[in-house]
Design a protein around this motif. Structure first.
Motif, short mmCIF file in Angstrom:
data_model
loop_
_atom_site.label_atom_id
_atom_site.label_comp_id
_atom_site.label_asym_id
_atom_site.label_seq_id
_atom_site.Cartn_x
_atom_site.Cartn_y
_atom_site.Cartn_z
N ALA A 1 58.72 15.13 52.74
CA ALA A 1 59.80 14.86 51.80
C ALA A 1 59.96 13.37 51.53
CB ALA A 1 61.11 15.43 52.35
N LEU A 2 59.60 12.52 52.51
CA LEU A 2 59.79 11.08 52.34
C LEU A 2 58.56 10.37 51.81
CD1 LEU A 2 61.77 10.23 55.62
CD2 LEU A 2 62.67 10.65 53.32
N ILE B 1 65.08 -3.22 56.93
CA ILE B 1 65.57 -3.86 55.70
C ILE B 1 64.52 -3.96 54.60
CG2 ILE B 1 67.33 -5.15 56.94
CD1 ILE B 1 65.60 -7.57 56.91
N SER B 2 63.28 -3.50 54.88
CA SER B 2 62.25 -3.63 53.83
C SER B 2 61.45 -2.37 53.57
CB SER B 2 61.28 -4.76 54.19
OG SER B 2 60.59 -4.47 55.39
N ALA B 3 61.54 -1.34 54.41
CA ALA B 3 60.70 -0.15 54.22
C ALA B 3 60.99 0.54 52.90
CB ALA B 3 60.90 0.81 55.39
N TRP B 4 62.22 0.50 52.44
CA TRP B 4 62.59 1.18 51.19
C TRP B 4 61.76 0.70 50.01
CZ3 TRP B 4 64.36 -1.69 47.07
CH2 TRP B 4 64.71 -3.02 47.36
N SER C 1 62.81 5.90 47.79
CA SER C 1 63.29 4.52 47.90
C SER C 1 64.81 4.48 48.01
CB SER C 1 62.83 3.70 46.69
OG SER C 1 63.24 2.35 46.82
N LYS C 2 65.48 5.28 47.21
CA LYS C 2 66.94 5.34 47.26
C LYS C 2 67.41 5.87 48.60
CE LYS C 2 70.95 7.63 45.23
NZ LYS C 2 71.44 8.59 44.23
N PHE C 3 66.76 6.91 49.11
CA PHE C 3 67.16 7.50 50.39
C PHE C 3 67.03 6.48 51.51
CE2 PHE C 3 66.06 9.64 54.35
CZ PHE C 3 67.10 10.55 54.47
N LEU C 4 65.92 5.76 51.57
CA LEU C 4 65.71 4.80 52.65
C LEU C 4 66.64 3.60 52.53
CD1 LEU C 4 61.80 4.82 52.76
CD2 LEU C 4 63.38 6.00 54.29
N LEU C 5 66.85 3.13 51.31
CA LEU C 5 67.72 1.97 51.11
C LEU C 5 69.17 2.32 51.48
CD1 LEU C 5 68.33 -0.87 50.08
CD2 LEU C 5 68.52 0.09 47.77
N THR C 6 69.64 3.47 51.03
CA THR C 6 71.02 3.87 51.33
C THR C 6 71.21 4.11 52.82
OG1 THR C 6 71.05 4.96 49.17
CG2 THR C 6 72.87 5.43 50.68
N ILE D 1 60.16 5.92 62.04
CA ILE D 1 59.72 6.53 60.78
C ILE D 1 59.68 5.48 59.68
CG2 ILE D 1 60.40 8.16 58.97
CD1 ILE D 1 61.29 10.07 61.10
N LEU D 2 60.69 4.61 59.64
CA LEU D 2 60.68 3.53 58.66
C LEU D 2 59.51 2.58 58.91
CD1 LEU D 2 63.62 4.64 58.35
CD2 LEU D 2 64.31 2.30 57.82
N LEU D 3 59.23 2.31 60.19
CA LEU D 3 58.10 1.43 60.51
C LEU D 3 56.79 2.06 60.07
CD1 LEU D 3 56.96 -1.08 61.86
CD2 LEU D 3 57.04 0.14 64.05
N ALA D 4 56.61 3.35 60.30
CA ALA D 4 55.38 4.03 59.87
C ALA D 4 55.24 4.01 58.35
CB ALA D 4 55.37 5.46 60.39
N LEU D 5 56.34 4.24 57.63
CA LEU D 5 56.30 4.17 56.17
C LEU D 5 55.94 2.77 55.70
CD1 LEU D 5 59.51 6.27 55.41
CD2 LEU D 5 57.18 6.90 54.76
N LEU D 6 56.50 1.76 56.36
CA LEU D 6 56.21 0.38 55.99
C LEU D 6 54.75 0.04 56.25
CD1 LEU D 6 57.11 -2.47 55.13
CD2 LEU D 6 57.76 -2.87 57.51
N LEU D 7 54.22 0.44 57.41
CA LEU D 7 52.84 0.12 57.75
C LEU D 7 51.86 0.77 56.78
CD1 LEU D 7 52.95 0.47 61.65
CD2 LEU D 7 52.84 -1.63 60.30
N VAL D 8 52.10 2.01 56.44
CA VAL D 8 51.21 2.69 55.49
C VAL D 8 51.34 2.08 54.10
CG1 VAL D 8 50.72 4.87 54.34
CG2 VAL D 8 51.15 4.83 56.80
N GLY D 9 52.58 1.76 53.69
CA GLY D 9 52.78 1.13 52.39
C GLY D 9 52.09 -0.21 52.29
#
Length: 681
Positions: free
Chosen positions: A268-269, A434-437, A446-451, A490-498
């Motif tokens: 979903a993310l 503060i940056s994964a979004w 992006s909205k979900f992670l930022l919020t 989870i945010l760290l994994a999203l950031l690393l892949v991004g």
């Protein structure tokens, strides 16, 4: 004005029926986690009712078939509903970047610089103000009055299924071969041991550590635990030792289930990258073991405790169903959100305050500044009704929470974060927060992670409110567990892949290779410093076995063979493990940290003196006299003495003078009272 809320305006419907690998994949990621939520939530409610009625374990076993049948019916009805929705499956829309492609790198660089400033100055208040205002302003500009379009996940294929199953298998292997004993099991495993020993007694009412008649359970909050009762139930049904269930069967199952729950949430993310992000998340969990309380040390190396299962299984389920309810607003999604929270508090009592925060943060991730979205948010918050009701009942029973909410002064927020994550890890995780979004695939993610990041900073990491919440809601010793409410790995994994995708897309191949090499070297260095499988992290690798210290457990097993009517004294490393046996004698003390809570101050001090004296860690001037007096005062049957104690000769002479005889057991000597029968189970 907000955009229309109709789901049909956001997605294209296509008449599609799942078959083959797609059906198997959807079953793995969809049905298995839901089956667990349904069964375990009903189990939790069932146990709570029996504990409230002061029923016995035997009574629980009589009603177990009814609970299983009810859960099966509920799961069947849910499966039928899902089958009827297959003809209205959402068709994936074309993906588009969440932000202009030139913006995310700058966001990451600014985040790294700002977190680096925090690391150098330790001025957390300034960091918090700037980060909170920046994320809040960005949300208002980009997302406040808009509902982001939904994007369906890529279909499962054979490769996806094999990768998913492979990760499940690796997670099981790591869980079984990693041995990181935790002394908290002195209490946790004493619950199934005592229940199996006294199946006709009321459950979770009496003391399970010392088994003193009339003494209540250590804290009232443990009466809502149902995980330890599940261990006892499975052990009785399968006719196997409860420690085999606790240390071998359940950890392997929940390790695989955590991969499925993470994968379902990541679809979903990160719709098109979820397998990459899932693999990255698995590696992150193995890397984030810098501090004892860090995420990695509540993952696979401690999957034998409810707290680890809560962080790795329950929280992803709560977040996923909150996200699903925000998207679709179906009654079934609301019920599953409520069920996930009920299951969570049965796994660990920490869920009482973590779960409502997790649900609120996830629900806020899809909120827009308009009435329909606000109504959906408020209805979603009502799914925490059972958790809040149980919490209020405990507060009433304990006269305002006395016994599990403390007013001890807490450290500063930054010091608290370092204690939880570690000095290196906290910088990386705050950067991801503060940056994964900015590296999400779509506007919705992006909205979900930022919020979520903004609300997490505002509600949990707030330097002005955390002490008040710790004193009056969570307890100062357990406030740090609110970090689980918004899982930063989870945010760290999203950031690393991004970031990896951006690096792979660079025009200069030389720059791509250099960047990739630098990132790989940095990852290896970090893993060597903070990895969970390091020997410095108290982890040993070997064949699957009980998660206990071998020598101390063996000594405790021998001492547990003392007749149950006897009383024994042992050093803390051995006494810690005696309560986990089904049959064992009464104990003068288990963990020293428990003594002050279990006994009056003078009595606790004397028992502490005796344990440290025979353990070789401390000797007061009157310790020999106190030990000699304790032989008759407590009518001791056996004493375990550390052979390397500086005053071991003194203890030997004292016990030998009273006719006691000894046996050597590794690093210890077992002294027994004259004519005390020996019975080793």
């Amino acid at each position: 004005m907000g955009e229309p809320e109709s789901q049909a305006s956001h997605t294209v419907k296509a008449a599609t029926k799942l078959s083959g690998p797609e059906a198997w994949g959807e079953y793995l990621l969809g049905s298995i986690p839901v089956a667990f939520i349904v069964f375990y939530s009903l189990w939790t409610v069932y146990v709570h009712l029996l504990v409230l009625a002061k029923a016995s374990f035997n009574a629980l076993m009589y009603g177990l078939p009814f609970v299983l049948a009810s859960a099966s019916v509920v799961f069947y009805l849910w499966s039928r509903q899902q089958h009827s929705l297959q003809g209205r499956l959402e068709h994936p829309l074309p993906f588009r970047p969440a932000l202009p492609t030139a913006t995310p790198p700058w966001i990451l660089l600014v985040s790294v610089a700002w977190v680096g400033t925090l690391t150098l100055t330790h001025n957390y208040v300034l960091f918090w103000w700037v980060a909170t205002i920046s994320l809040g302003a960005t949300w208002w500009i980009l997302f406040a009055n808009k509902r982001a379009p939904s994007y369906a996940c890529d279909a499962m294929n054979r490769r996806s299924i094999w990768v998913l199953l492979g990760l499940c298998a690796v997670a099981c292997v790591v869980t079984l071969v990693a041995n990181r004993p935790d002394a908290d099991d002195s209490f946790y495993q004493s619950i199934p041991a005592t229940i199996l020993r006294f199946p006709s007694a009321p459950m979770l009412q009496g003391d399970t550590l010392y088994r003193v008649v009339g003494k209540p359970i250590q804290l009232p909050i443990y009466k809502i635990h149902t995980y330890e009762l599940a261990i006892a139930t499975v052990a009785r049904v399968l006719h196997v030792p409860h420690l085999s269930v606790a240390y071998l069967l359940f950890p392997a199952f929940f390790a695989a289930l955590s991969i499925l729950c993470w994968g379902r949430l990541l679809r979903a993310l990160a719709p098109s990258r979820w397998l990459l992000v899932l693999a990255a998340l698995f590696l992150c969990m193995l890397a984030l073991g810098e501090a004892h309380r860090s995420y990695g040390n509540f993952a696979f190396v401690r999957m034998f405790q409810g707290k680890a299962i809560f962080a790795c299984v329950a929280i992803p389920c709560v977040i996923y169903h909150a996200l699903q309810y925000s998207r679709c607003c179906r009654p079934s999604d609301w019920m599953l959100l409520a069920a996930a929270q009920i299951a969570a508090i049965g796994i660990t009592s920490s869920g009482l305050f973590v779960v409502p925060f997790a649900a609120a943060l996830a629900l806020s991730g899809s909120w827009s500044a308009n009435f329909p979205s606000t109504r959906r948010l408020l209805l979603g918050l009502l799914a925490s009704f059972y958790v809040i009701a149980v919490g209020c009942m405990l507060i009433f029973v304990t006269h305002g929470g006395k016994g599990f909410v403390s007013d001890i002064t807490m450290p500063s927020m930054y010091e608290l974060l370092i204690q939880v994550f570690g000095a290196w890890s906290v910088a990386i995780l705050l950067t991801a927060l503060i940056s994964a979004w900015a590296f999400a695939e779509t506007t919705e993610q992006s909205k979900f992670l930022l919020t979520g990041s903004f609300c997490f900073l505002l509600l949990v990491l707030n330097p002005y409110s955390y002490q008040f919440l710790g004193r009056h809601l969570t307890g100062t010793h357990t406030y740090w567990r609110l970090a689980w409410a918004f899982p930063l790995p989870i945010l760290l994994a999203l950031l690393l892949v991004g970031v990896s995708v951006r690096i792979a897309g660079l025009r200069s191949k030389a720059l791509t290779i250099a960047s990739g090499a630098c990132a790989s070297v940095g990852a290896v260095i970090f893993f060597m410093h903070a990895g969970t499988l390091r020997s410095a992290n108290f982890v040993t690798l070997g064949a699957p076995a009980y998660k206990v210290p071998t020598g101390d457990y063996a000594a405790a097993r021998v001492l547990a063979g003392t007749p149950e009517q006897g009383i024994v004294l042992a050093p803390e490393p051995v006494a810690t493990w005696i309560p986990i046996f089904v049959t064992h004698p009464q104990i003068l003390g288990t963990r020293i940290m428990y003594l002050s809570a279990d006994f009056a101050p003078m009595e606790a001090a004397q028992r502490r003196m005796l344990m440290t004296y025979v353990g070789g860690s401390a000797r007061a001037p009157d310790s020999p006299a106190v030990l000699e007096s304790a032989l008759t005062r407590y009518n001791l049957s056996a004493i375990m003495v550390a052979r390397d104690a500086p005053w071991v000769a003194e203890i030997r002479n004292l016990l030998a003078a009273h006719g006691w005889h000894n046996t050597t057991l590794g690093h210890y000597e077992l002294w027994r009272k004259p004519e005390t029968p020996r019975h080793i189970s």
